[in-house]
Design an enzyme around this catalytic site. Sequence first.
Site, PDB file in Angstrom:
ATOM      1  CG  HIS A   1      -1.924  -1.023   1.350  1.00 44.66           C
ATOM      2  ND1 HIS A   1      -2.059  -1.829   2.450  1.00 44.66           N
ATOM      3  CD2 HIS A   1      -2.903  -1.403   0.497  1.00 44.66           C
ATOM      4  CE1 HIS A   1      -3.068  -2.664   2.272  1.00 44.66           C
ATOM      5  NE2 HIS A   1      -3.589  -2.433   1.093  1.00 44.66           N
TER       6      HIS A   1
ATOM      7  CE  LYS B   1     -13.780  -7.730   2.907  1.00 47.99           C
ATOM      8  NZ  LYS B   1     -12.558  -7.103   2.376  1.00 47.99           N
TER       9      LYS B   1
ATOM     10  NE  ARG C   1      -2.815  -7.136  -4.594  1.00 46.78           N
ATOM     11  CZ  ARG C   1      -3.635  -7.284  -3.573  1.00 46.78           C
ATOM     12  NH1 ARG C   1      -3.177  -7.682  -2.430  1.00 46.78           N
ATOM     13  NH2 ARG C   1      -4.916  -7.045  -3.714  1.00 46.78           N
TER      14      ARG C   1
ATOM     15  CB  SER D   1      -4.139  -6.705   4.515  1.00 45.65           C
ATOM     16  OG  SER D   1      -3.911  -5.401   4.053  1.00 45.65           O
TER      17      SER D   1
HETATM   18  P1  ADP Z   1      -9.744  -3.731  -0.651  1.00 42.14           P
HETATM   19  O1  ADP Z   1     -10.421  -4.497   0.457  1.00 42.14           O
HETATM   20  O2  ADP Z   1     -10.555  -2.580  -1.169  1.00 42.14           O
HETATM   21  O3  ADP Z   1      -9.103  -4.546  -1.739  1.00 42.14           O
HETATM   22  P2  ADP Z   1      -7.097  -3.404   0.374  1.00 42.14           P
HETATM   23  O4  ADP Z   1      -6.697  -2.663   1.595  1.00 42.14           O
HETATM   24  O5  ADP Z   1      -6.871  -4.865   0.367  1.00 42.14           O
HETATM   25  O6  ADP Z   1      -8.578  -2.998   0.127  1.00 42.14           O
HETATM   26  O7  ADP Z   1      -6.382  -2.772  -0.885  1.00 42.14           O
HETATM   27  C1  ADP Z   1      -6.518  -1.432  -1.254  1.00 42.14           C
HETATM   28  C2  ADP Z   1      -5.865  -1.222  -2.611  1.00 42.14           C
HETATM   29  O8  ADP Z   1      -4.468  -1.453  -2.521  1.00 42.14           O
HETATM   30  C3  ADP Z   1      -6.370  -2.141  -3.705  1.00 42.14           C
HETATM   31  O9  ADP Z   1      -6.410  -1.414  -4.923  1.00 42.14           O
HETATM   32  C4  ADP Z   1      -5.317  -3.210  -3.770  1.00 42.14           C
HETATM   33  O10 ADP Z   1      -5.261  -3.811  -5.047  1.00 42.14           O
HETATM   34  C5  ADP Z   1      -4.066  -2.404  -3.508  1.00 42.14           C
HETATM   35  N1  ADP Z   1      -2.986  -3.221  -2.989  1.00 42.14           N
HETATM   36  C6  ADP Z   1      -2.993  -4.048  -1.916  1.00 42.14           C
HETATM   37  N2  ADP Z   1      -1.794  -4.661  -1.759  1.00 42.14           N
HETATM   38  C7  ADP Z   1      -1.009  -4.199  -2.764  1.00 42.14           C
HETATM   39  C8  ADP Z   1       0.345  -4.484  -3.185  1.00 42.14           C
HETATM   40  N3  ADP Z   1       1.102  -5.370  -2.546  1.00 42.14           N
HETATM   41  N4  ADP Z   1       0.793  -3.835  -4.280  1.00 42.14           N
HETATM   42  C9  ADP Z   1      -0.002  -2.977  -4.934  1.00 42.14           C
HETATM   43  N5  ADP Z   1      -1.256  -2.688  -4.622  1.00 42.14           N
HETATM   44  C10 ADP Z   1      -1.775  -3.286  -3.555  1.00 42.14           C
END
Ligand code: ADP
Length: 161
Positions: A17, A41, A90, A128
């Site tokens: 992130h 969730k 990703r 995450s």
């Molecule tokens: P959501 O539940 O909306 O997917 P996340 O917190 O998991 O929320 O992710 C928020 C954003 O960050 C999403 O666009 C996700 O694809 C991106 N993201 C998460 N991990 C990574 C990573 N390792 N590299 C690039 N983008 C990421």
Amino acid sequence: MKKAIYPGSFDPVTYGHLDIIVRASKVVDELIIGVLVNKQKKPLFSMEERLFMIRETTRGIPNVRVQTFEGLTIDFARENDARLIIRGLRAVTDFESEMQIAQTNHSIDPEIDTIFFTTSLEYAFLSSTIAREVAYYGSDVSKLVPPVVAEQFQKKFHQDS
Ligand code: ADP
């Protein structure tokens, strides 16, 4: 003034992130990180904990702001007068659902566009969920999450050990 929102659950914020946040903050004037209140969730970290960790992690980036939101991302963008939504990609597996969401949002409000940042290779595997899993089993998370998150994991999972 180019304003963008970066929405997500951030449960918790990871280096993946942060990589997107740093890169996005360089191409917009203001980046608002939107932390989603998702009643369906059950997150590991409370909203207060998630906000605290993101704020600590992004403290050095002056044009980044962090706030919570509930409901549709597109409404959050409108409320903040932002015309851009930032998302990270990703792998191909992210592509289909992200494209669907982006197209839905664009059809609701054609003034708002989604910009995708492709992940830096070293974080392509990172989510995450993965970070939570590694932390739960007591393995080293220092390459996955910022120090403040590693500390919070320690408190949550291994306080008594
Ligand atoms: P959501 O539940 O909306 O997917 P996340 O917190 O998991 O929320 O992710 C928020 C954003 O960050 C999403 O666009 C996700 O694809 C991106 N993201 C998460 N991990 C990574 C990573 N390792 N590299 C690039 N983008 C990421």
